[in-house]
Each structure stands twice: as structure tokens, then as C-alpha cells.
Design a protein around this motif. Sequence first.
Motif, PDB file in Angstrom:
ATOM      1  N   TYR A   1      12.383  39.915 -52.969  1.00 30.96           N
ATOM      2  CA  TYR A   1      12.124  39.675 -54.453  1.00 30.96           C
ATOM      3  C   TYR A   1      12.971  40.132 -55.496  1.00 30.96           C
ATOM      4  O   TYR A   1      13.500  41.166 -55.341  1.00 30.96           O
TER       5      TYR A   1
ATOM      6  N   ARG B   1      14.241  44.174 -50.926  1.00 31.32           N
ATOM      7  CA  ARG B   1      14.139  43.378 -49.421  1.00 31.32           C
ATOM      8  C   ARG B   1      12.877  44.183 -48.660  1.00 31.32           C
ATOM      9  O   ARG B   1      13.357  45.609 -48.506  1.00 31.32           O
TER      10      ARG B   1
ATOM     11  N   ASN C   1      11.121  39.604 -39.902  1.00 33.60           N
ATOM     12  CA  ASN C   1      10.905  38.967 -41.216  1.00 33.60           C
ATOM     13  C   ASN C   1      11.305  39.554 -42.252  1.00 33.60           C
ATOM     14  O   ASN C   1      11.281  40.959 -42.539  1.00 33.60           O
ATOM     15  N   ASP C   2      12.126  38.775 -43.159  1.00 37.22           N
ATOM     16  CA  ASP C   2      12.543  39.474 -44.441  1.00 37.22           C
ATOM     17  C   ASP C   2      11.854  38.663 -45.750  1.00 37.22           C
ATOM     18  O   ASP C   2      11.783  37.648 -45.878  1.00 37.22           O
ATOM     19  N   LEU C   3      11.397  39.641 -46.194  1.00 39.05           N
ATOM     20  CA  LEU C   3      10.619  39.480 -47.688  1.00 39.05           C
ATOM     21  C   LEU C   3      11.490  39.972 -48.795  1.00 39.05           C
ATOM     22  O   LEU C   3      11.837  40.970 -48.928  1.00 39.05           O
TER      23      LEU C   3
ATOM     24  N   TYR D   1      11.577  34.802 -55.227  1.00 34.67           N
ATOM     25  CA  TYR D   1      11.207  35.466 -54.128  1.00 34.67           C
ATOM     26  C   TYR D   1      11.577  34.439 -53.052  1.00 34.67           C
ATOM     27  O   TYR D   1      11.499  33.189 -53.200  1.00 34.67           O
ATOM     28  N   ARG D   2      11.693  35.075 -51.691  1.00 37.61           N
ATOM     29  CA  ARG D   2      12.152  33.956 -50.640  1.00 37.61           C
ATOM     30  C   ARG D   2      11.744  35.017 -49.395  1.00 37.61           C
ATOM     31  O   ARG D   2      11.518  36.142 -49.409  1.00 37.61           O
ATOM     32  N   ASN D   3      11.083  34.258 -48.396  1.00 39.10           N
ATOM     33  CA  ASN D   3      10.492  34.897 -47.237  1.00 39.10           C
ATOM     34  C   ASN D   3      11.331  34.075 -46.245  1.00 39.10           C
ATOM     35  O   ASN D   3      11.003  32.938 -45.983  1.00 39.10           O
TER      36      ASN D   3
ATOM     37  N   GLU E   1      11.716  29.358 -43.555  1.00 36.88           N
ATOM     38  CA  GLU E   1      11.921  29.951 -44.878  1.00 36.88           C
ATOM     39  C   GLU E   1      11.148  29.086 -46.027  1.00 36.88           C
ATOM     40  O   GLU E   1      10.988  28.105 -46.140  1.00 36.88           O
TER      41      GLU E   1
ATOM     42  N   SER F   1      11.397  33.873 -41.818  1.00 40.66           N
ATOM     43  CA  SER F   1      10.622  34.421 -40.592  1.00 40.66           C
ATOM     44  C   SER F   1      11.504  33.751 -39.543  1.00 40.66           C
ATOM     45  O   SER F   1      11.712  32.574 -39.341  1.00 40.66           O
TER      46      SER F   1
END
Length: 428
Positions: free
Chosen positions: A288, A301, A284-286, A258-260, A244, A262
Amino acid sequence: MKKTISILILILAIGFNGYAQEKTISKINIEGLKKTKESFLRRLIKVKEGSTYDSIKIATDVDRLNRIAGIANATSKLEENAPSEYTLTYTIVENFTIIPGVRLSTANNDDDVAFRLSVFEFNLFGRNQIIGGFYARDVFDSFGLFWEAPFLFSNKFGFGINYQDNITFEPIFINDDLDNGNDYRFQNKTFQAFLSYEFNFHNRAELGFLIGDQSYDLQEDQIDIPELPNQLEATNFSITGEYEYNDLDIFYQYTSGYRNQSNIQYVFNSGGEGFLEDAIVLTNDLEYFKRVGKRGNWANRLRLSFTSNDDSPFAPFSLDNQVNIRGVGNKVDRGTASIVINTEYRHTLYEKDWFVIQSNTFIDTGTWRTPGNDFSQLFDGDAIRFFPGVGIRFIHKRIFNAVIRLDYGFGIGNDSTNGLVFGIGQFF
């Protein structure tokens, strides 16, 4: 020569004077604590007593505290108590962290109501540990138990375990033909344990394992279909990993940054009669988020999913109201790869003290690769679901994740559905 020496002395004097004037944090106070342990927060923050003043470190500590489930809001204040010596005070507004949860939907057999009841404590022992469980019914009964301590061993190193026995009513289709499938009782028993490590303020990872037993049993009123088994059993062992990157700034109901996240899972299956093979599962979640004016929040998302076992109709990714697209229904289809985009605008309509009413306007859209098809199906217009909608949120600012969510999604396109979605917490 004398002139040169004089200049050197002047430079040294200026440098010494600048050094002598450095601000030192001689004392750190933490105010407003009721349940959270002060010793836990002191271990967590990076600024220590006796350290040199660093505005960036202090701001980072405030952001770190605001991410903790037990804290609704944290601020800092710097006061001089002696020449070049300062007292740093963190003021904390705590969250109430024993949170019940409710989810309601139409069961997959279309005759009953499916529901999930849960209760979680997010600040166990005042140390940001999570403990809780759930009971659910989707035609059949399910339950789960969870414990996680993100900072059990140090301010970076944690541990977690969970056990789940999920039994659901699962429609399984052949070649995306919703008129050609069967209904199964699906039982999935799993035990998971993992270690977590925070590299720094923005980066953390998890590594663990999962042991599970799966079984599919054909329901009594179904007709045999040669392409589908009447019964299926498998034991699996999975190695799991998560990474993360988190650069979110949280202020009560507002989020920016933002956050990512995986996730990778390698599944070793034993049994399954060829329908459940060894596989790599990737998601994978991106996300913003952006503040819009004083009362608005734009949230987005992008979710990407893939499994290497692309032929089995018992695919891991479900098309579901509570997971990816609001209004589509409860586990209406399955896929071996997917692309989902959720975008919504949240606007504060009313705010007074602890209570907030927030409107929500959203668009959920996604496309699926169904079992047996290749990646080109993801970009085939027939595979795309498009659901705009509206919703409302009732938020308690001092109870962690206390967001009562109601959304209504309107399907656009052939054979589309509409539906109301209820839940606790923001959709993402």
C-alpha cells in the motif's frame, strides 16, 4: 393526442441531437517515441481510432503506459479537429532501460564479501520484453539467465523462461539454535517456463512449471551432527502459479494505491532422504502506497509465507537483509512460516530535472516459525525481529528502476545486530 405526439417528437429530437454530439476519436497520435515501437503501444492501448470518447478509458490507458518499463511518464491531450471529432495525443517520455545492478554484503562465512552483478534490458526490441542475467558470488559462484515477453502473443498473453545455477554458503540450524548447526555448500539448478495472461487492467496471472536439482554438501571444517546429513540430493518438479491485483498510480518516484501478489508452488521432490519432501509453498505480498503532500510517499508491505513441510531444517524462507529485514544480516536463519511488515516514509529532499535525492525512514519487523515448531511461535515475543532504520536514495527519473539504495538498520532486542544494506531499486 397531438400534444402527446409533439412531446414524443421533441424527446426523439433531443435524443438524436445528443447522439449526434457524441465525441468521436478520429485520430490517435503517439509522440516522443525513440526506442519503443509505436505499433506495440497501439496494440496495447484500449482506445482505438473511430471509438467514442471515454475519459475513463483514456485515463486507464495513461496509467497502463506509465507501468511499462520503457516509459518514464505518459500524458494525454484531446483536441477538436472537426465538429464532434477529436484527435487524441499520447505524449511519451521514455526510460533508458539497459540497467546494471549491484548488490554487496558480508558473505555467510563472515570472511569474504558477497556480491551480485547483473545487467537487464527491460525494453527489448522496443516491445517491453525483458532479457538479462546475473553473476553472483557468496563464497561460491552462481549465474542466471532470463527472458520474459509479457505481450508476446497478444496485448494480454505472454511467455517467459529462465535458468539459474545458484551455489551458496548456507548455515543450517537445528531447532533455531544458532550455536547448533552446520555450514553447507548448497547448489540449486532450476529451469522455469511460464505463461502469463492479463485479464484486465488490474488483474493478471501466471502459470508454469519448474524443474530443479538440489544438493547440500557439508563443508570440510564442520563437525558431524547426527540430526543433519553430511550430503543431501534431490530432484524436484514444481507447478507454479501467481495472481496479481495491481491498482498503482505511478508518477516518476511517487507511487500511490495498492497491489497484491499471491504465489503458490507445489513441489514434488524425489530424493532428499526425508528432509526434502513434497510440499506446498505459499507467499503473499500486500503493498500500500500513499502520497503525503507534494514530496512525501508512505510505503507499506505485508508479507505472509508458509510451507507445509514444517519439520525439515532445510526450510525455504530465509531471514535476509535483501529480502525482508534490513540490518539483520545475510541469510542468518530459516523458517517454515513468517509474517513480515515493512513500512517506510520516503521524502524528496532535492529534485532537479532528471535527478532526485530522497530520504528514507523505515521500520522492518517480522516473526518466524522455525522448523519443528507450530504456529504459536509466530506470536511468541522471542521470535520477533524489530529493526528501525534510516536510508537515502539517489534516483535517475529517466532510467528504469535507477534507484541507488543505502539503508542502515538498527536491531532492537537481545542479540540484535546492526547493518548497512546496499542495492539497486527500491526495497519494495
